[in-house]
Design an enzyme around this catalytic site. Structure first.
Site, short mmCIF file in Angstrom:
data_model
loop_
_atom_site.label_atom_id
_atom_site.label_comp_id
_atom_site.label_asym_id
_atom_site.label_seq_id
_atom_site.Cartn_x
_atom_site.Cartn_y
_atom_site.Cartn_z
CB CYS A 1 3.51 -0.45 7.58
SG CYS A 1 1.75 -0.49 7.93
CD GLU B 1 -0.77 -4.57 1.58
OE1 GLU B 1 -0.48 -3.37 1.53
OE2 GLU B 1 -1.54 -5.12 0.75
CG HIS C 1 -0.34 -0.07 2.53
ND1 HIS C 1 -0.27 -1.24 3.26
CD2 HIS C 1 0.26 0.87 3.29
CE1 HIS C 1 0.33 -1.00 4.41
NE2 HIS C 1 0.66 0.27 4.45
#
EC number: 3.6.4.-
Length: 1842
Positions: free
Chosen positions: A1100, A1011, A975
């Protein structure tokens, strides 16, 4: 709809909802009905639409708001209701549709009555539930829009309109209700997400309290205004934050202008409350003040979030009060009492507000002054509060007082005689005077309380300053800096002295009174008070009793110097000024000065400047220094010129830099001195000395009292009430002051000297700290807290019994001065004396403040409060700004909780159970996250993974954690990575490297159901090969629940550094899918790990580590969190992770270090090579020192370099431990950069275009292996591979004794060589194939370069250079690819900047000069530091792309080119047994090193030029029009046109390159600071000068200092010393001739006359040298061939072809000799001895003899070689030869073009093994002499054979 229109629509609604007439109408028609609320809203919407109609008709705002129009619109509304609503059965439906249409058109949202009164559940879905769809959210938001307008109005109106309370609590409750009203429909959702929301009032109070503390609590009693102002501003920001969070979480579809609704509604009710209830004439002022409040909120919102209150998105800004104050200053500058309509008009620029607004202080003062003016209009009198605040805050009075207290504490703890304390006192006094002047100049009423406070503090500072004037120390001091101006009379020396002194004082922040003008005729230093600057005018002009020159000897010294003072009270004054400036007409000392050693005087002048006048410039009284020229001279005779400054500014910069460097040296000198031991006897003597001094200025009455009543006592000190007398035995008598019967004058004298005497005693105690440490260490506490009373006992203020005992044990004389000091600077509070004065001032003003504040209206309170919030709330707003950047993800919840929560919980974790070494990471202490209440264990294995995996990707200002993966790749969260724009320059930071590269989206690989994304690029650094074994890829094999560790390494903005954090996790394998959300991004993954731990923003990419099968491994990366539960995605598998490592089929064996030794981002030592793979690195120099008589008394500036650690030449020096490998590898520590991609692309495109233009007729394709090995005969710049050099790694491991480098893999004769070794051929093919897909691994051997270096680079600062040996197979692969390109670059040097291949003896040198002079004679000559070490991969990629473009490569060929070139930039380097990993730079053994370095040099200069003129395209895109440049490796000459030389010059290049991490210095004088333009005659290129000859040609003359070392050291590894020496002499003759044929002739005669062994015919004659240069100038012979013929005349080919025998002959039974080209037999029939030809033999079938030719020896080796390797009994060649003879084989000796070498070798070998009698060898060799005259040396060198 644009934001301004939306704002106007909101304004229409606000006015409509506020009309009482509409409320009355609705109540009359629908009172008590279910439709009442809906009807009221509809009426407001209908009225707002009518207002919009009037506005669209271009009616002025005054007209729209006129009573006529208001009545007209009310009539329309009433008529509409009576006709269309009251009696309509579908009235509710029509009203809803009308309202919905209006909302859609104005605010892009819907309105629905059904949801109006409903209570809404939380939007957080239950398990199994789903998120509401957008339509639902839009319906609710539409309702909330209107509810906001009503609820804000009602809430604020209820709190304020009644005027029943003005308390802080009431106002903050009003704000809370307003916030709730803004989100009424979503309150359950917000309260569920943010636990702190219900406690918002306490949060705002806490923040306001923190801001009040920053203001030193100056608003005590009236702090309500700050609480309200900060509450309103912060609440507006909070509304904006929550709205963005709801939008990004898709709870609402888009921003609806909530900050505007909140703010305008709040200001509306305040306006209606005050504007309608106060007098009309004051409504204008109230409106202005409320506009100021609104502007404050909007300004903060825009500065923090890049967003206005209207909701429009803008670029994110960095919070800072300066920009916001500019906005407010712009607003208040337009305030006028003429009309309200002026508010909101376009304001002028900040420069139009007030001239001189250049700092934060000025803007704060300006805004305060405007607020004062407005307050006077509202109150009817001037506000004392605002007047005092404008000074206290605008002039930073509190901070100044705090600095004074810090200085006072420093004075008590350290010697007050220290120069830095004295100067700091002067600085604070100057600052105080400036504050006082600011108070006196205020346009409003001067605040008397504040003025009194500042004056009181100034008086105390002045008293302290005067008291320490006599405290100059009788100890070592800093030598003052002396600046000496000289020149003729009338040139303005005095003017420049005065200006220099003033500038220095300004720079050091000292007052103008810190200058002492020394009168040389005055024997006393009258008026000297330790001023910082001492000036001498007309130095030495008039002799006094002591000359100025003689006086300087003692003044400019580090020894203590007591100056002569006329006043008895000033006796004992010590000189410690910092700067001496003198001007004189005389440069040298006056002969009558009495100075016997003139050098002692001269060396004390640190800078000597000769002042002269410019001939073409007249004197300007306004700038007396404008027409002066300043010449910097050496301080000692003969006063050589060092530099010339054309302007005063240049001189000032040089002088101040020299001064600071001098001060730093003096500081280091003083710190190196030992602290002397002092005895009690010395202390008593010092105390007596003080008493004598204090007695000298004590009143006579005091002295007489001591004589009369206290015999044997000395006057010591006095306080306000007592006088203290001291006896040498230690007793102290206390006498009340009234007994002295002093008059007023005497009392004033006692008071003025009291503090001075006390400080002198205190300093004396500090000089003897070992006698009584208590009086030194605790002096500050004792004095400030008043722990000694008037009776010299411990006072009641000292409550500690132990401290009381210690104080009473002090000698009474010490207690006496401590008590007196307390009387002057004691404070009753914990704060210091100065801040205590501020508290007194606040206390005295508080009652008047409170009285005045009661009369303030609410708008004025809010205006002041919001302004103070901006001044003092920066920390709070920075926290809110940090939340804005993360409000788009779930980590916002955790971040908001940390900011909005008051206080902190105590961690309940066990203490760490590992020692401290395991808790450091990259030299930083690891911060422990104690989530589980356990002590985390961070072992070596986990540390190794973190060290090698954890990295940071920097994209512009954003940073994200990534994980290095096997090979050249990294893993990161998708992302973030997917959002990086294509083509931007990014930076990858690991613990060891910093790599800049251009982001290519095509290289980002996504994995199904993950992801995590993988980015792979050949530009990236290579991760350790063993990393793949530390990754766990199979999620199925993990247990359902397992403990793990969470590791992050994030950048902390507050600390401005990376912080490692470690925490314990309990991981679970998730059983349901996870949806990762980031803005509009959605990705569902079914396989992931979860852990219930509240991660925060930026986590993250964090590493999740776990113990798997007893080994710590990486199991996943953190990808998301909902605030309570975190999620990690498992590490995905990629086939490239298991790509075979190593170079071809060879894998280096080494022990990898757990923690590598990092030299820098580009280089690290990674391990120790196994013994079986270790190679030697030499260490013995090939240079031999010649006998002393051979050196001809010539200087030698160069000696052989240091090759090994422990060189005997460094023994006993500070460099005894110098390791050439360890130091040499540091050149690769860091690559240059960063480079801006667009500029770099443009530069490279222009260079490639130049190549295209010059490429006509050239082939660029690859060549075959034969051409790469042999070159192409008769083709210039297509030379063969040099076989005498090393074969590289790993082939070096297989070399046997006697074998030589590359030659052992090659067979055949020169020009027709071939490689028969299958391994080499296979490796060449491997490099060519593997590079089509990836960067191949490369193992290189680092060797110390054996060369002559300047003595300073060998002994003082050893700097041996490393030479890198690359594998032979790799070099051949490169040659095959690039040999044609190299030829093109060298051949077209006539049009290209690169001059590789230039012949400096030819006309080519003149062409270079002519090219440079085309642009003028202003030339930059640059020298780079560690040039071959900083080449970044991004530029190597660009060079590869440029080559591919000119060749026309596509696809796999382009990738192959790039990867082959990148291999040398990213390689393993072998330094003995230590293995390094290098990620930038270019190795010296690379076949294209000099070409690539030249291109890099060209790129750097053109890139600098492009950036210099980036905004001026007419200049930027025409480099060749303004600049001419030549480069050769790292050498360059840059000729710059005069049109741009003022901008593109040496200073620009130095600064620009410095920003790229490149150090550039002057190429001629490498010790010079900066780079200046030179003429071509003064430039160096390839260590040669440019000399113009009489015929107009140019010669490249080499400086003689580069020639003479050849006489001292010769390379005699391959030839005898005498031969090498003769060769060096011939080389010197060639070079000397260029400068002067006469010098060459004289040198030749000197060699012949002094060295009898040198035969004249062996030296070149002057005519031969002249012929050589003539041929070179005319291009008749290639340079190498010409040199070879001149130096080896006897080796020239025979005049008649066929003179030497060439046919195969049997000279003895079984002994044959032959030549290569004419041998037709079969080698299998012979035992072959091959002379100089590379050939491989089976065991027992022969061997080869490889040797260097001896000079003039007929193709045979030197005498030394023959003696050691042929004639010496038992040598290797003899042994091999005997083995062949013993087998009875036919013996074949074969040489290349003639049988003569083979013949002579055969005879000498047979004779050496006793197979041939001496008589036959004599006859055979004599026969050879008859055929080849060149063998005439044989009888002399080998008499045993004849």
């Amino acid at each position: 709809m644009d934001s301004e229109t939306i704002d106007m629509c909101v304004k229409f609604l606000k006015i409509s909802f506020g009309l009482q007439s509409l409320k009355n109408l609705v109540k009359e028609l629908f009172g008590g009905s279910e439709l009442e609320k809906l009807a009221y809203v509809h009426a407001a919407f209908f009225h707002a639409n009518e207002m919009a109609i009037h506005w669209n008709a271009d009616l002025p705002w005054e007209e729209v708001m006129s009573s006529k129009r208001i009545k007209e619109r009310f009539g329309y509304v009433k008529s509409h209701f009576l006709r269309n609503v009251v009696y309509n059965a579908d009235a509710s439906g029509q009203m809803i549709r009308y309202n919905t249409t209006t909302c859609e058109q104005w605010f892009c949202c819907n309105f629905n009555l059904a949801s109006y009164s409903a209570s809404y559940n939380s939007l957080v879905p239950e398990e199994g539930g789903s998120m509401p769809i957008n339509e639902e959210a839009e319906i609710k938001i539409g309702q909330s829009l209107l509810t906001c307008a009503q609820s804000v109005t009602k809430a604020i109106y209820a709190k304020l309109s009644t005027l029943t309370t003005r308390s802080i609590q009431g106002f903050l409750e009003c704000l809370r209700d307003a916030i709730c009203g803004a989100f009424s429909s979503w309150l359950p959702c917000i309260r569920g997400a943010f636990a702190w929301f219900g406690n918002i009032i306490e949060v705002l109070k806490h923040w306001a309290g923190a801001a009040h503390e920053k203001l030193h609590n100056f608003l005590e009693g009236i702090e309500e205004c700050l609480y309200m102002g900060l509450g309103l501003v912060a609440s507006t920001c909070i509304v904006a934050l929550i709205e963005k969070f709801l939008v990004t979480m898709s709870v609402i579809s888009g921003p609806c202008g909530r900050p505007t609704l909140f703010l305008t509604s709040a200001m509306a009710i305040i306006s209606s409350t005050y504007l309608l209830s106060k007098a009309v004439e004051k409504s204008s002022a109230f409106t202005m003040l409320l506009g100021f409040v609104t502007q404050s909120c909007q300004t903060v919102l825009g500065s923090l979030f890049g967003k206005s209150a209207k909701g429009s998105e803008e670029a994110q800004g960095q919070f800072g009060p300066s920009a916001m104050l500019e906005s407010l200053a712009t607003l208040v500058s337009s305030w006028s009492s003429s009309s309200v309509t002026e508010i909101g008009r376009t304001f002028g620029a900040i420069s139009q507000i007030k001239n001189g607004i250049i700092a934060l202080k000025d803007m704060a003062l300006f805004v305060f002054s405007k607020l004062c003016e407005m307050a006077s209009k509202v109150l009817g009198f001037e506000s004392q509060i605002l007047a005092d605040l404008s000074i206290i805050l605008g002039e930073n009075v509190a901070d100044w007082l705090d600095e004074c207290d810090c200085m006072l504490a420093y004075l008590l703890e350290f010697n007050s005689n220290a120069r830095d304390i004295f100067d700091r006192l002067s600085q604070l006094i100057e600052k105080g005077k400036a504050i006082r002047m600011g108070i006196l100049r205020t346009t409003h009423r001067g605040p008397s309380q504040v003025l009194s406070l500042v004056t009181k503090a100034l008086d105390k500072l002045t008293e302290l300053h005067n008291s320490v004037i006599m405290s100059g120390a009788n100890s070592t001091r800093k030598t003052p800096f002396m600046l000496f101006f000289t020149g003729k009379s009338g040139v303005g020396k005095t003017s420049v002295v005065q200006r220099m002194a003033a500038n220095w004082l300004q720079q050091e922040q000292l007052g103008s009174n810190e200058v002492y003008s020394r009168n040389g005729l005055d024997p006393f230093w009258s008026g000297y008070k330790r001023q910082a600057v001492v000036t001498y005018d007309d130095f030495g002009a008039v002799p006094g009793s002591v000359s100025n020159e003689a006086e300087i000897i003692n003044v400019v010294s580090s020894n203590p110097h007591s100056v002569m003072m006329a006043d008895l009270k000033e006796k004992g004054m010590y000189f410690d000024s910092r700067l001496i400036i003198a001007s004189s007409n005389f440069l040298a000392a006056n002969p009558e000065s009495g100075v016997h050693d003139s050098e002692a005087y001269e060396r004390r002048r640190h800078v000597v400047v000769q002042v002269s006048l410019k001939e073409d410039m007249a004197y300007d009284p306004g700038n007396p220094c404008a027409n002066q020229r300043y010449t910097l001279l050496e301080s000692k005779a003969p006063f050589a010129e060092k530099a010339v400054f054309e302007s005063y500014e240049e001189l000032w910069s040089h002088v101040y830099n020299a001064f600071k460097a001098h001060e730093e040296k003096e500081k280091l000198f003083l710190s190196s001195l030992p602290i002397p031991e002092r005895s009690e006897k010395e202390a008593l003597q010092a105390l007596i000395g003080i008493c004598v001094m204090t007695t000298s200025y004590a009143p006579k009455a005091v002295i007489q009292y001591g004589i009369d009543h206290l015999v044997g006592y000395h006057y010591l000190i006095s306080s306000a009430e007592h006088v203290y007398f001291w006896h040498e035995k230690g007793e102290v008598e206390i006498v009340p002051m009234h007994l002295m019967k002093l008059d007023k004058m005497d009392k004033a004298t006692m008071a003025s000297t009291s503090l001075k005497s006390a400080l002198m005693c205190q300093d004396m105690a500090k000089n003897f700290p070992t006698l009584n440490p208590l009086a030194v260490l605790y002096a500050k506490n004792i004095v400030i807290r008043g722990w000694v009373d008037a009776n010299l006992q411990a006072s009641k203020k000292c409550e500690d019994s132990y401290m009381r005992e210690q104080i009473e044990s002090l000698p009474k004389w010490q207690r006496a001065y401590l008590h007196v000091l307390s009387g002057h600077i004691a404070s009753n509070e914990t704060r210091g004396w100065f801040l205590n004065c501020l508290e007194v001032t606040k206390s005295n003003s508080r009652s008047s403040y409170i009285w005045e504040y009661k009369s303030w209206p609410m708008p004025l309170k809010l205006a002041l409060g919001s302004f103070l919030a901006i001044l003092a709330g920066s920390a709070i707003f920075c926290s809110l700004q940090s939340l804005w950047s993360i409000s788009g993800n779930a980590s916002f919840v955790a971040g908001a909780a940390s900011i909005f929560t008051i206080g902190s919980a105590t961690a309940q974790s066990a203490p760490p159970n590992k020692d401290g070494s395991e808790y450091t990471y990259r030299n930083k202490k690891i911060k422990i996250r104690n989530w589980e209440g356990q002590g985390p264990c961070f072992g070596d294995s986990a540390l190794w993974i973190a060290e090698n995996c954890m990295a940071t990707l920097v994209v512009m200002k954003d940073r994200v954690q990534v994980c290095m993966a096997p090979g050249r790749s990294f893993l990161g969260v998708n992302h973030f990575l997917r959002m990086i724009p294509n083509g931007v320059m990014v930076k990858l930071e690991t613990g060891m490297t910093e790599t800049y590269f251009v982001w290519e989206k095509s290289k980002l690989k996504l994995f199904e159901n993950s992801e995590i994304a993988l980015y792979t690029s050949s530009n990236l650094p290579k991760a350790p090969d063993s990393l793949v074994d530390r990754f766990h890829f199979d999620l199925e094999t993990l247990p359902k629940t397992f403990p793990a560790q969470f590791f992050t390494y994030k950048f902390d903005k507050d600390m401005q550094q990376y912080v490692p954090e470690l925490g314990e996790l309990l991981c679970k394998k998730a059983e349901r899918a996870l949806c990762v959300v980031s803005g509009e991004y959605r990705r569902v993954i079914s396989h992931h790990l979860t852990y219930r731990n509240p991660t925060v923003a930026g986590d993250c990419g964090g590493l999740v580590l776990a113990i798997i099968e007893g080994k710590c491994k990486l199991v996943g990366l953190h990808v998301a969190s909902d605030g309570e539960e975190g999620a990690a995605s498992p590490v995905p598998w990629d086939p490239d992770f298991k790509v075979a490592q190593g170079q071809s089929d060879f894998l280096l064996s080494y022990d990898e270090w757990a923690v590598p030794k990092v030299l820098g981002p580009g280089c690290k030592a990674v391990g120790i090579i196994s013994p079986e793979h270790t190679v030697g690195s030499g260490g013995k120099t090939s240079f031999l020192e010649t006998p002393i008589e051979w050196q001809l008394n010539r200087p030698c500036g160069k000696i052989p370099s240091i090759l090994v650690k422990g060189d005997v030449r460094l023994a006993g020096t500070e460099n005894a431990d110098y390791d050439p490998f360890a130091v040499g590898m540091t050149k690769y520590a860091k690559e240059a950069g960063p480079f801006e991609p667009n500029g770099l692309d443009r530069v490279c495109e222009s260079i490639a275009e130049t190549w295209h233009d010059a490429s006509d007729g050239f082939e660029f394709g690859p060549v075959d292996l034969e051409a790469a090995l042999n070159g192409i005969e008769n083709m210039e710049y297509f030379d063969a591979l040099v076989l005498s050099t090393s074969e590289g790694y790993p082939y070096r491991l297989d070399r046997k004794p006697g074998e030589k480098g590359k030659a052992r893999y090659v067979e055949g004769e020169p020009g027709n060589l071939e490689i028969t070794d299958e391994r080499i051929l296979a490796d060449i093919h491997w490099f060519e194939e593997i590079s089509k897909t990836q960067v191949p691994d490369l193992y290189c051997i680092e060797c110390v370069k054996d060369e002559r270096l300047p003595v300073r680079k060998v002994i003082k600062e050893p700097k041996s250079r490393l030479f890198t040996v690359l594998p032979m197979s790799y070099n051949l692969a490169i040659r095959k690819k690039f040999l044609n390109f190299v030829r093109f670059i060298m051949k077209r040097r006539d049009v290209l900047p690169c001059q590789v291949g230039i012949n400096p003896y030819s006309r080519q040198w003149g062409k270079v000069a002519d090219r440079l002079l085309e642009k003028g004679n202003s030339i930059l000559c640059c020298d780079y530091s560690r040039f071959d070490g900083f080449l970044p991969k991004c530029i190597m990629v660009k060079i590869a792309e440029m080559f591919s473009n000119i060749v026309g490569e596509t696809g796999a060929e382009r990738e192959q080119t790039k990867n082959l070139m990148l291999a040398c930039c990213s390689r393993y380097a072998i330094c003995g047994r230590v293995l390094y990993r290098v990620e930038n730079g270019i190795p010296s053994g690379f076949p294209l090193t000099v070409i690539v370095n030249s291109i890099l040099n060209e790129i750097l200069i053109k890139y600098a030029y492009w950036k210099c003129f980036e905004t001026e395209s007419l200049i930027r895109d025409h480099f060749d029009t303004y600049v001419a440049m030549v480069v050769y490796g790292d050498d360059n000459l840059i000729s710059v046109s005069e049109a741009i030389s003022s901008k593109f010059n040496g200073n620009f290049l130095v600064n620009f390159m410095c920003n790229l991490g490149i150090k550039v210095t002057d190429g001629v004088d490498k010790t010079k600071v900066g780079i200046e333009f030179r003429t071509i005659e003064d430039c160096d290129f390839l260590k040669r000068k440019f000399k113009e000859n009489a015929d107009g040609t140019w010669s490249g003359v080499m400086a003689e200092e580069h020639l003479w070392p050849q006489l001292h050291f010769v390379k005699a590894k391959k030839v005898e010393m005498s031969e090498a020496y003769i060769s060096n002499c011939n080389n010197i003759l060639r070079e000397l001739w260029l400068g002067s044929p006469e010098k060459a002739a004289a040198f030749r005669r000197e060699v012949i006359s002094k060295l009898k062994w040198v035969e004249p015919q062996r030296l070149l004659t002057i005519s031969q040298v002249a012929l050589f240069h003539n041929e070179q100038m005319n291009g008749e012979h290639p340079f190498v061939e010409a040199c070879h013929q001149l130096e080896n005349l006897e080796l020239m080919a025979p005049l008649e072809p066929g003179m030497l025998p060439i046919k195969t002959q049997e000279i003895m039974p079984g002994l044959f000799v032959a030549s290569e080209k004419n041998f037709t037999g079969n080698f299998d029939d012979y035992f072959t001895i091959s002379i100089t030809t590379n050939r491989k033999f089976e065991d027992g079938k022969g061997f080869q003899i490889i040797f260097p030719y001896g000079a003039g020896r007929g193709g045979l080796p030197s005498k030394a070689f023959m003696e050691q390797n042929v004639i010496r009994k038992g040598c290797a060649i003899q042994k091999a030869f005997k083995q062949g003879l013993e087998k009875g084989n036919k013996m074949l000796f074969i040489s290349q073009s003639s049988v003569i070498p083979a013949y002579v070798f055969a005879i000498m070998l047979y004779r050496s093994v006793d197979r041939l009698p001496r008589a036959l060898s004599n006859k055979a060799l004599t026969s050879a002499l008859g055929i080849c005259k060149k063998l005439s040396y044989l009888p002399k060198d080998f008499p045993d054979l004849f």
